[in-house]
Design an enzyme around this catalytic site. Sequence first.
Site, PDB file in Angstrom:
ATOM      1  N   LYS A  78      -8.466 -40.048   1.872  1.00 25.45           N
ATOM      2  CA  LYS A  78      -7.871 -40.060   0.634  1.00 25.45           C
ATOM      3  C   LYS A  78      -6.111 -39.910   1.190  1.00 25.45           C
ATOM      4  O   LYS A  78      -5.697 -39.309   1.990  1.00 25.45           O
ATOM      5  CB  LYS A  78      -8.244 -38.862  -0.139  1.00 25.45           C
ATOM      6  CG  LYS A  78      -7.402 -38.780  -1.479  1.00 25.45           C
ATOM      7  CD  LYS A  78      -7.824 -37.777  -2.427  1.00 25.45           C
ATOM      8  CE  LYS A  78      -7.134 -36.390  -2.648  1.00 25.45           C
ATOM      9  NZ  LYS A  78      -7.542 -35.632  -3.337  1.00 25.45           N
ATOM     10  N   ARG A 122     -12.653 -33.208  -9.241  1.00 23.82           N
ATOM     11  CA  ARG A 122     -13.276 -32.381  -8.068  1.00 23.82           C
ATOM     12  C   ARG A 122     -12.253 -31.275  -7.723  1.00 23.82           C
ATOM     13  O   ARG A 122     -13.128 -30.271  -7.357  1.00 23.82           O
ATOM     14  CB  ARG A 122     -13.267 -33.133  -6.641  1.00 23.82           C
ATOM     15  CG  ARG A 122     -12.112 -33.467  -5.906  1.00 23.82           C
ATOM     16  CD  ARG A 122     -11.414 -32.388  -5.117  1.00 23.82           C
ATOM     17  NE  ARG A 122     -10.416 -32.708  -4.037  1.00 23.82           N
ATOM     18  CZ  ARG A 122      -9.487 -32.384  -3.941  1.00 23.82           C
ATOM     19  NH1 ARG A 122      -9.006 -31.222  -4.742  1.00 23.82           N
ATOM     20  NH2 ARG A 122      -8.791 -32.537  -2.812  1.00 23.82           N
ATOM     21  N   GLN A 150      -4.078 -30.376 -14.056  1.00 25.89           N
ATOM     22  CA  GLN A 150      -5.291 -29.855 -13.413  1.00 25.89           C
ATOM     23  C   GLN A 150      -5.905 -28.698 -14.450  1.00 25.89           C
ATOM     24  O   GLN A 150      -6.959 -28.492 -14.419  1.00 25.89           O
ATOM     25  CB  GLN A 150      -4.710 -29.221 -12.085  1.00 25.89           C
ATOM     26  CG  GLN A 150      -4.167 -29.885 -11.153  1.00 25.89           C
ATOM     27  CD  GLN A 150      -5.122 -31.159 -10.890  1.00 25.89           C
ATOM     28  OE1 GLN A 150      -6.063 -31.149 -10.738  1.00 25.89           O
ATOM     29  NE2 GLN A 150      -4.287 -32.469 -10.709  1.00 25.89           N
ATOM     30  N   GLY A 238      -2.741 -23.764  -7.300  1.00 27.40           N
ATOM     31  CA  GLY A 238      -1.366 -24.600  -7.034  1.00 27.40           C
ATOM     32  C   GLY A 238      -0.777 -24.474  -6.101  1.00 27.40           C
ATOM     33  O   GLY A 238      -0.068 -25.457  -5.463  1.00 27.40           O
ATOM     34  N   ALA A 239      -0.882 -23.542  -4.987  1.00 26.79           N
ATOM     35  CA  ALA A 239      -0.216 -23.369  -3.690  1.00 26.79           C
ATOM     36  C   ALA A 239      -0.826 -24.297  -2.892  1.00 26.79           C
ATOM     37  O   ALA A 239      -1.898 -24.311  -2.193  1.00 26.79           O
ATOM     38  CB  ALA A 239      -0.343 -21.994  -3.211  1.00 26.79           C
ATOM     39  N   LYS A 244       4.949 -22.037  -0.734  1.00 30.12           N
ATOM     40  CA  LYS A 244       4.688 -22.217  -2.074  1.00 30.12           C
ATOM     41  C   LYS A 244       3.448 -21.322  -2.423  1.00 30.12           C
ATOM     42  O   LYS A 244       2.257 -21.368  -1.847  1.00 30.12           O
ATOM     43  CB  LYS A 244       4.199 -23.711  -2.660  1.00 30.12           C
ATOM     44  CG  LYS A 244       4.044 -23.793  -4.133  1.00 30.12           C
ATOM     45  CD  LYS A 244       3.680 -25.204  -4.080  1.00 30.12           C
ATOM     46  CE  LYS A 244       3.257 -25.682  -5.535  1.00 30.12           C
ATOM     47  NZ  LYS A 244       2.433 -26.993  -5.569  1.00 30.12           N
ATOM     48  N   SER A 305      -7.628 -22.288  -3.560  1.00 30.51           N
ATOM     49  CA  SER A 305      -8.081 -23.628  -3.643  1.00 30.51           C
ATOM     50  C   SER A 305      -6.621 -24.274  -3.135  1.00 30.51           C
ATOM     51  O   SER A 305      -5.715 -24.560  -3.902  1.00 30.51           O
ATOM     52  CB  SER A 305      -8.396 -24.175  -4.918  1.00 30.51           C
ATOM     53  OG  SER A 305      -8.575 -25.444  -5.127  1.00 30.51           O
TER      54      SER A 305
HETATM   55  N1  LIG Z   1      -6.250 -27.273  -4.960  1.00 34.54           N
HETATM   56  C1  LIG Z   1      -6.279 -28.585  -5.303  1.00 34.54           C
HETATM   57  O1  LIG Z   1      -7.226 -29.061  -4.732  1.00 34.54           O
HETATM   58  C2  LIG Z   1      -5.077 -29.302  -6.100  1.00 34.54           C
HETATM   59  C3  LIG Z   1      -5.339 -30.726  -6.397  1.00 34.54           C
HETATM   60  C4  LIG Z   1      -4.736 -31.052  -7.285  1.00 34.54           C
HETATM   61  C5  LIG Z   1      -3.376 -30.410  -7.492  1.00 34.54           C
HETATM   62  N2  LIG Z   1      -3.194 -29.178  -7.130  1.00 34.54           N
HETATM   63  C6  LIG Z   1      -1.817 -28.526  -7.258  1.00 34.54           C
HETATM   64  O2  LIG Z   1      -1.806 -27.978  -8.856  1.00 34.54           O
HETATM   65  C7  LIG Z   1      -0.796 -27.948  -8.986  1.00 34.54           C
HETATM   66  C8  LIG Z   1      -0.726 -28.370 -10.469  1.00 34.54           C
HETATM   67  O3  LIG Z   1      -0.953 -29.734 -10.413  1.00 34.54           O
HETATM   68  P1  LIG Z   1      -0.896 -30.809 -11.704  1.00 34.54           P
HETATM   69  O4  LIG Z   1      -1.486 -32.071 -11.487  1.00 34.54           O
HETATM   70  O5  LIG Z   1      -1.691 -29.961 -12.926  1.00 34.54           O
HETATM   71  O6  LIG Z   1       0.683 -30.791 -11.914  1.00 34.54           O
HETATM   72  P2  LIG Z   1       1.442 -30.860 -13.409  1.00 34.54           P
HETATM   73  O7  LIG Z   1       2.843 -31.269 -12.826  1.00 34.54           O
HETATM   74  O8  LIG Z   1       0.619 -31.905 -14.180  1.00 34.54           O
HETATM   75  O9  LIG Z   1       1.350 -29.330 -14.002  1.00 34.54           O
HETATM   76  C9  LIG Z   1       1.856 -28.504 -13.533  1.00 34.54           C
HETATM   77  C10 LIG Z   1       2.487 -27.450 -14.670  1.00 34.54           C
HETATM   78  O10 LIG Z   1       3.081 -26.243 -14.192  1.00 34.54           O
HETATM   79  C11 LIG Z   1       4.142 -25.942 -14.896  1.00 34.54           C
HETATM   80  N3  LIG Z   1       4.900 -24.551 -14.124  1.00 34.54           N
HETATM   81  C12 LIG Z   1       5.480 -24.933 -12.970  1.00 34.54           C
HETATM   82  N4  LIG Z   1       6.115 -23.741 -12.439  1.00 34.54           N
HETATM   83  C13 LIG Z   1       5.570 -22.771 -13.468  1.00 34.54           C
HETATM   84  C14 LIG Z   1       5.541 -21.342 -13.526  1.00 34.54           C
HETATM   85  N5  LIG Z   1       6.451 -20.674 -12.877  1.00 34.54           N
HETATM   86  N6  LIG Z   1       4.825 -20.658 -14.585  1.00 34.54           N
HETATM   87  C15 LIG Z   1       4.184 -21.189 -15.382  1.00 34.54           C
HETATM   88  N7  LIG Z   1       4.117 -22.729 -15.466  1.00 34.54           N
HETATM   89  C16 LIG Z   1       4.794 -23.506 -14.372  1.00 34.54           C
HETATM   90  C17 LIG Z   1       4.818 -27.034 -15.164  1.00 34.54           C
HETATM   91  O11 LIG Z   1       5.905 -26.890 -16.381  1.00 34.54           O
HETATM   92  C18 LIG Z   1       3.820 -28.004 -15.288  1.00 34.54           C
HETATM   93  O12 LIG Z   1       3.371 -28.371 -16.610  1.00 34.54           O
HETATM   94  C19 LIG Z   1       0.269 -28.543  -8.307  1.00 34.54           C
HETATM   95  O13 LIG Z   1       0.858 -27.644  -7.587  1.00 34.54           O
HETATM   96  C20 LIG Z   1      -0.745 -29.429  -7.314  1.00 34.54           C
HETATM   97  O14 LIG Z   1      -0.167 -29.726  -6.037  1.00 34.54           O
HETATM   98  C21 LIG Z   1      -4.075 -28.421  -6.282  1.00 34.54           C
END
Ligand SMILES: NC(=O)c1ccc[n+]([C@@H]2O[C@H](COP(=O)([O-])OP(=O)(O)OC[C@H]3O[C@@H](n4cnc5c(N)ncnc54)[C@H](O)[C@@H]3O)[C@@H](O)[C@H]2O)c1
Length: 359
Positions: A78, A122, A150, A238-239, A244, A305
């Site tokens: 991917k 997923r 997410q 998110g980390a 991060k 995650s």
């Molecule tokens: N674990 C996994 O498998 C996986 C998969 C996809 C994405 N992610 C991670 O998940 C996170 C979210 O992804 P997404 O696609 O939803 O992104 P996104 O940009 O659609 O949403 C992220 C949201 O977090 C908010 N935000 C940022 N800092 C904040 C804080 N301190 N307090 C409250 N809200 C805050 C933003 O305003 C935004 O609305 C990203 O860090 C991404 O890398 C992880």
Amino acid sequence: MTVGTRLLRADDMVALFREVGRDALMDLMIEELRRTFRDHRHEDVEARTRDGFQYTKPDLGLLEWMPTHEIGGPVVVKMVGYHPTNPVQRGLPSVIATSSLWDTTTGELLAIADATLLTAVRTGAASGLATDVLAVDAPVEVGVVGLGAQAVTQLHAISRVREITRVRAHDDAPEAAETFADRIAFLGLDVEIVGTGGLRSLVAESDVLVTCTSVDIGAGPVVPAEPGRPWLHVNAVGADFAGKIELPREMLERATVFPDSRPQCIAEGECQQLAPEAIGPELVEVIKAEADHRRYRDERTVFDSTGWAVEDDVALRLALRLAEQHDLGSSIQIECVPSDPRDPYSFASTPDAAAPRRP
Ligand SMILES: NC(=O)c1ccc[n+]([C@@H]2O[C@H](COP(=O)([O-])OP(=O)(O)OC[C@H]3O[C@@H](n4cnc5c(N)ncnc54)[C@H](O)[C@@H]3O)[C@@H](O)[C@H]2O)c1
């Protein structure tokens, strides 16, 4: 004889989503992950450490590759981009991805598919599975911090494994907070949006907490160090960058922390904050020890995650199987395979010179 490349484009994924159904697709993803984790043996499936390019110009972002190899079977790679300024600056998702399947007998590209929808599904499904295994076995009050893409699939997946009685949610961007209720209207749940001042009670009154923010490197944690209920289960999503983090160290120290991939979580996840001996078993190990896993449900648990490549392998294969069942997708010939394998110019001497062999 070339087999061509199976192609699942955006419109195929939308058709697949409609034909299979949103809930059925999520349920299938959760069950495919559960089955794969239960049968998983590290010696049978090689999941290489993901790697890629991180940059700060023109904005902070990364493009990385996430490879798996089923020994004796195909390779899945991917390619995923994370560009957190996308939603606000470009009207695009932060996470955009494409998946590919490769034949290890011949080296041919067998399939290529959108993985933007698949990644969201997923990632939700992995948290759904972790919630099913680790969270209290009762209707749950859910807190969500970070209300982007997410968050939608996180809440959807949790709703498939537990009855949700209350949702409280927070995002520090007003446009994300204001639109969240509409984006999850399909779940039929009321959402209480709380401001920063309500974060402590959001944590304190949750049975399941999800953090899925795009918090900047070095700017976490995103929730206060509130102990929460003795059975609080957290999906920390998110980390995924060095530096991060979303959870306070105290919250991790009070809980058993289950990484999706131990080395990856130590490098990029909440486990960055823990000594190796303080990290619990990988989720896959808990699922394999099926008889045992229910014992964590009344304790504080964290699913760290970061996104394990095996989940993407599962997602792509599921999508290809469903597409075949629903007669979706197409085949294209990408690789220029000559009729004479020893002559890369062999097409030049045939009358139909421009036409490649069709799969
Ligand atoms: N674990 C996994 O498998 C996986 C998969 C996809 C994405 N992610 C991670 O998940 C996170 C979210 O992804 P997404 O696609 O939803 O992104 P996104 O940009 O659609 O949403 C992220 C949201 O977090 C908010 N935000 C940022 N800092 C904040 C804080 N301190 N307090 C409250 N809200 C805050 C933003 O305003 C935004 O609305 C990203 O860090 C991404 O890398 C992880």
